[in-house]
Each structure stands twice: as structure tokens, then as C-alpha cells.
Write a protein that holds these residues in place. Sequence first.
Motif, PDB file in Angstrom:
ATOM      1  N   LEU A 111       0.856  -1.177   0.000  1.00  9.37           N
ATOM      2  CA  LEU A 111       0.000   0.000   0.000  1.00  9.37           C
ATOM      3  C   LEU A 111       0.892   1.227   0.000  1.00  9.37           C
ATOM      4  CD1 LEU A 111      -2.625  -1.116   2.697  1.00  9.37           C
ATOM      5  CD2 LEU A 111      -2.712  -1.435   0.204  1.00  9.37           C
ATOM      6  N   ASP A 112       0.620   2.134  -0.929  1.00 11.80           N
ATOM      7  CA  ASP A 112       1.451   3.328  -1.040  1.00 11.80           C
ATOM      8  C   ASP A 112       0.960   4.424  -0.096  1.00 11.80           C
ATOM      9  OD1 ASP A 112       3.629   4.768  -2.655  1.00 11.80           O
ATOM     10  OD2 ASP A 112       1.936   6.173  -2.704  1.00 11.80           O
ATOM     11  N   GLU A 113       1.918   5.180   0.419  1.00 11.17           N
ATOM     12  CA  GLU A 113       1.650   6.283   1.354  1.00 11.17           C
ATOM     13  C   GLU A 113       0.632   7.290   0.805  1.00 11.17           C
ATOM     14  OE1 GLU A 113       3.001   6.959   4.477  1.00 11.17           O
ATOM     15  OE2 GLU A 113       3.943   5.001   4.482  1.00 11.17           O
ATOM     16  N   SER A 114       0.496   7.382  -0.502  1.00 10.23           N
ATOM     17  CA  SER A 114      -0.431   8.339  -1.115  1.00 10.23           C
ATOM     18  C   SER A 114      -1.874   8.106  -0.681  1.00 10.23           C
ATOM     19  CB  SER A 114      -0.331   8.282  -2.644  1.00 10.23           C
ATOM     20  OG  SER A 114      -0.646   6.985  -3.125  1.00 10.23           O
ATOM     21  N   LEU A 115      -2.186   6.916  -0.178  1.00  6.24           N
ATOM     22  CA  LEU A 115      -3.548   6.583   0.259  1.00  6.24           C
ATOM     23  C   LEU A 115      -3.862   7.082   1.669  1.00  6.24           C
ATOM     24  CD1 LEU A 115      -3.505   2.881  -0.957  1.00  6.24           C
ATOM     25  CD2 LEU A 115      -4.876   4.724  -1.962  1.00  6.24           C
ATOM     26  N   LYS A 116      -2.847   7.296   2.470  1.00  6.60           N
ATOM     27  CA  LYS A 116      -3.050   7.590   3.898  1.00  6.60           C
ATOM     28  C   LYS A 116      -3.755   8.913   4.173  1.00  6.60           C
ATOM     29  CE  LYS A 116       0.400   4.785   6.212  1.00  6.60           C
ATOM     30  NZ  LYS A 116       1.578   4.810   7.083  1.00  6.60           N
ATOM     31  N   ARG A 117      -3.858   9.791   3.204  1.00  6.28           N
ATOM     32  CA  ARG A 117      -4.504  11.095   3.433  1.00  6.28           C
ATOM     33  C   ARG A 117      -6.022  11.022   3.397  1.00  6.28           C
ATOM     34  NH1 ARG A 117      -3.822  13.439  -2.650  1.00  6.28           N
ATOM     35  NH2 ARG A 117      -3.393  11.348  -3.446  1.00  6.28           N
ATOM     36  N   PHE A 118      -6.578   9.843   3.087  1.00  2.90           N
ATOM     37  CA  PHE A 118      -8.027   9.688   2.968  1.00  2.90           C
ATOM     38  C   PHE A 118      -8.595   8.852   4.115  1.00  2.90           C
ATOM     39  CE2 PHE A 118      -6.322   9.788  -1.423  1.00  2.90           C
ATOM     40  CZ  PHE A 118      -6.796  11.047  -1.773  1.00  2.90           C
ATOM     41  N   ASP A 119      -9.843   9.132   4.462  1.00  3.38           N
ATOM     42  CA  ASP A 119     -10.556   8.295   5.431  1.00  3.38           C
ATOM     43  C   ASP A 119     -10.980   6.994   4.761  1.00  3.38           C
ATOM     44  OD1 ASP A 119     -10.368  10.167   7.500  1.00  3.38           O
ATOM     45  OD2 ASP A 119     -12.211  11.175   6.854  1.00  3.38           O
ATOM     46  N   SER A 120     -11.384   7.096   3.484  1.00  2.00           N
ATOM     47  CA  SER A 120     -11.791   5.915   2.733  1.00  2.00           C
ATOM     48  C   SER A 120     -11.396   6.080   1.270  1.00  2.00           C
ATOM     49  CB  SER A 120     -13.300   5.675   2.850  1.00  2.00           C
ATOM     50  OG  SER A 120     -14.025   6.717   2.230  1.00  2.00           O
ATOM     51  N   VAL A 121     -11.248   4.935   0.597  1.00  2.00           N
ATOM     52  CA  VAL A 121     -10.881   4.905  -0.817  1.00  2.00           C
ATOM     53  C   VAL A 121     -11.740   3.854  -1.520  1.00  2.00           C
ATOM     54  CG1 VAL A 121      -8.509   5.730  -0.511  1.00  2.00           C
ATOM     55  CG2 VAL A 121      -8.987   3.270  -0.371  1.00  2.00           C
ATOM     56  N   TYR A 122     -11.651   3.853  -2.867  1.00  2.00           N
ATOM     57  CA  TYR A 122     -12.458   2.953  -3.683  1.00  2.00           C
ATOM     58  C   TYR A 122     -11.590   2.083  -4.599  1.00  2.00           C
ATOM     59  CZ  TYR A 122     -16.456   5.914  -2.450  1.00  2.00           C
ATOM     60  OH  TYR A 122     -17.430   6.599  -1.783  1.00  2.00           O
ATOM     61  N   PRO A 123     -11.217   0.897  -4.161  1.00  2.00           N
ATOM     62  CA  PRO A 123     -10.532  -0.019  -5.072  1.00  2.00           C
ATOM     63  C   PRO A 123     -11.563  -0.765  -5.936  1.00  2.00           C
ATOM     64  CG  PRO A 123     -10.530  -0.903  -2.844  1.00  2.00           C
ATOM     65  CD  PRO A 123     -11.219   0.420  -2.789  1.00  2.00           C
ATOM     66  N   ALA A 124     -11.105  -1.278  -7.059  1.00  2.00           N
ATOM     67  CA  ALA A 124     -11.940  -2.105  -7.932  1.00  2.00           C
ATOM     68  C   ALA A 124     -12.262  -3.418  -7.218  1.00  2.00           C
ATOM     69  CB  ALA A 124     -11.221  -2.379  -9.251  1.00  2.00           C
ATOM     70  N   CYS A 125     -13.178  -4.167  -7.806  1.00  2.00           N
ATOM     71  CA  CYS A 125     -13.575  -5.452  -7.213  1.00  2.00           C
ATOM     72  C   CYS A 125     -13.583  -6.587  -8.228  1.00  2.00           C
ATOM     73  CB  CYS A 125     -14.934  -5.326  -6.550  1.00  2.00           C
ATOM     74  SG  CYS A 125     -14.832  -4.544  -4.940  1.00  2.00           S
ATOM     75  N   GLY A 126     -12.632  -6.572  -9.153  1.00  2.00           N
ATOM     76  CA  GLY A 126     -12.477  -7.713 -10.042  1.00  2.00           C
ATOM     77  C   GLY A 126     -13.075  -7.567 -11.427  1.00  2.00           C
ATOM     78  N   SER A 127     -13.862  -6.532 -11.643  1.00  2.00           N
ATOM     79  CA  SER A 127     -14.433  -6.312 -12.973  1.00  2.00           C
ATOM     80  C   SER A 127     -14.242  -4.857 -13.359  1.00  2.00           C
ATOM     81  CB  SER A 127     -15.924  -6.670 -12.990  1.00  2.00           C
ATOM     82  OG  SER A 127     -16.661  -5.736 -12.223  1.00  2.00           O
ATOM     83  N   SER A 128     -14.507  -4.555 -14.618  1.00  2.00           N
ATOM     84  CA  SER A 128     -14.313  -3.186 -15.110  1.00  2.00           C
ATOM     85  C   SER A 128     -15.531  -2.299 -14.848  1.00  2.00           C
ATOM     86  CB  SER A 128     -13.995  -3.207 -16.604  1.00  2.00           C
ATOM     87  OG  SER A 128     -15.083  -3.788 -17.304  1.00  2.00           O
ATOM     88  N   ASN A 129     -16.429  -2.752 -13.977  1.00  2.00           N
ATOM     89  CA  ASN A 129     -17.573  -1.913 -13.602  1.00  2.00           C
ATOM     90  C   ASN A 129     -17.946  -2.129 -12.134  1.00  2.00           C
ATOM     91  OD1 ASN A 129     -18.604  -4.527 -14.015  1.00  2.00           O
ATOM     92  ND2 ASN A 129     -20.626  -3.736 -14.518  1.00  2.00           N
ATOM     93  N   SER A 130     -16.922  -2.187 -11.281  1.00  2.00           N
ATOM     94  CA  SER A 130     -17.176  -2.426  -9.856  1.00  2.00           C
ATOM     95  C   SER A 130     -16.167  -1.696  -8.979  1.00  2.00           C
ATOM     96  CB  SER A 130     -17.100  -3.925  -9.560  1.00  2.00           C
ATOM     97  OG  SER A 130     -15.784  -4.397  -9.769  1.00  2.00           O
ATOM     98  N   ALA A 131     -16.560  -1.526  -7.717  1.00  2.00           N
ATOM     99  CA  ALA A 131     -15.677  -0.917  -6.713  1.00  2.00           C
ATOM    100  C   ALA A 131     -16.279  -1.204  -5.340  1.00  2.00           C
ATOM    101  CB  ALA A 131     -15.555   0.589  -6.923  1.00  2.00           C
ATOM    102  N   ILE A 132     -15.515  -0.894  -4.304  1.00  2.00           N
ATOM    103  CA  ILE A 132     -15.999  -0.989  -2.934  1.00  2.00           C
ATOM    104  C   ILE A 132     -15.375   0.154  -2.144  1.00  2.00           C
ATOM    105  CG2 ILE A 132     -14.141  -2.553  -2.185  1.00  2.00           C
ATOM    106  CD1 ILE A 132     -16.272  -3.921  -0.362  1.00  2.00           C
TER     107      ILE A 132
END
Length: 156
Positions: A111-132
Motif C-alpha cells: 500500500l502506497d503512502e499516497s492513500l493515507k490522506r483519505f478516510d476511505s478509498v475505492y478499489p476495484a472489485c475484479g471487474s471493469s464496472n465495480s468498486a468498494i
Amino acid sequence: MSIEKTKEYFKRWNMEDRILEFDVSSATVALAAEAIGCEPKRIAKSLSFMVEKKAVLIVVAGDAKIDNPKYKAQFSTKAKMLKPDEVLELIGYEIGGVCPFGINEGVDVYLDESLKRFDSVYPACGSSNSAIELTIEELEMYSNYTSWIDVCKGWE
């Protein structure tokens, strides 16, 4: 379909219902941000590389780019992204849906430090039309990450 693999992965925590599926593509940072309705920098993109004949996944903020000197200092090698056919074979997902959940055995996740500035983020979930949407703590827990690293630029 790969999203089914991710849903199965999240079932053990009863979280599969938190996966968002869209009627439009979320295959790029810009498309994902538009589909979700968030700033592009909050998209957690999963980048795949080859390090010493081993596939690794680095999850970074949507506005971050790999900084070659930092990458070389971290991994003692030049940044070499996997080719599209290698991503599916070695990571377990196709480009556009790559995520750190339910990936192939033996792939280290960073996990890159660039993510730490957020409370939450949205990674993909295995398809080209999904996230969590995940808090940073949830991302740590569900990605089975190896460590936090600092290999990006452009987001400071």
C-alpha cells in the motif's frame, strides 16, 4: 466473471453486499470516479509489477504516479509493469478490474503512502464496472498487505 471471485472473497466477512456494480465502465481512474461520484484521487488503483521474477501489486491513490527513483530504492530494481496477459495469469484479474482481494497465491501487496490522506478509498472489485468503499484500516485488513511503502509522486 472475476467479480464473482471478489464477492466470494468478501463473503467470509459478510461484506459482499458492499460491492458497488455500475451500468458504466469503471476501468480507469476517471471513469471510476465518475461512476462513483467522488474525486479521482480517492480511487485506489492497483498496479502490477515484476520484482525478482515475482508479481507484486502496489495499491496507490488515483492521482499518484510511480516515481522511478523511489521505486528502485524500495525494490532494488527498475519498475517493470506486467503485460496485460501477464496480469490475468499472475495476479488473477484482468486490467480494469485488478484489485488486492482474492488474488493469486504468492503475490505480495503493498500500500502506497499516497492513500493515507483519505478516510476511505475505492478499489476495484475484479471487474471493469465495480468498486468498494473501504476505510484505510479495512483496506489494510482485506488486502493482506505486506507493508506500507512510498514509491509515488505527483500527489503531494
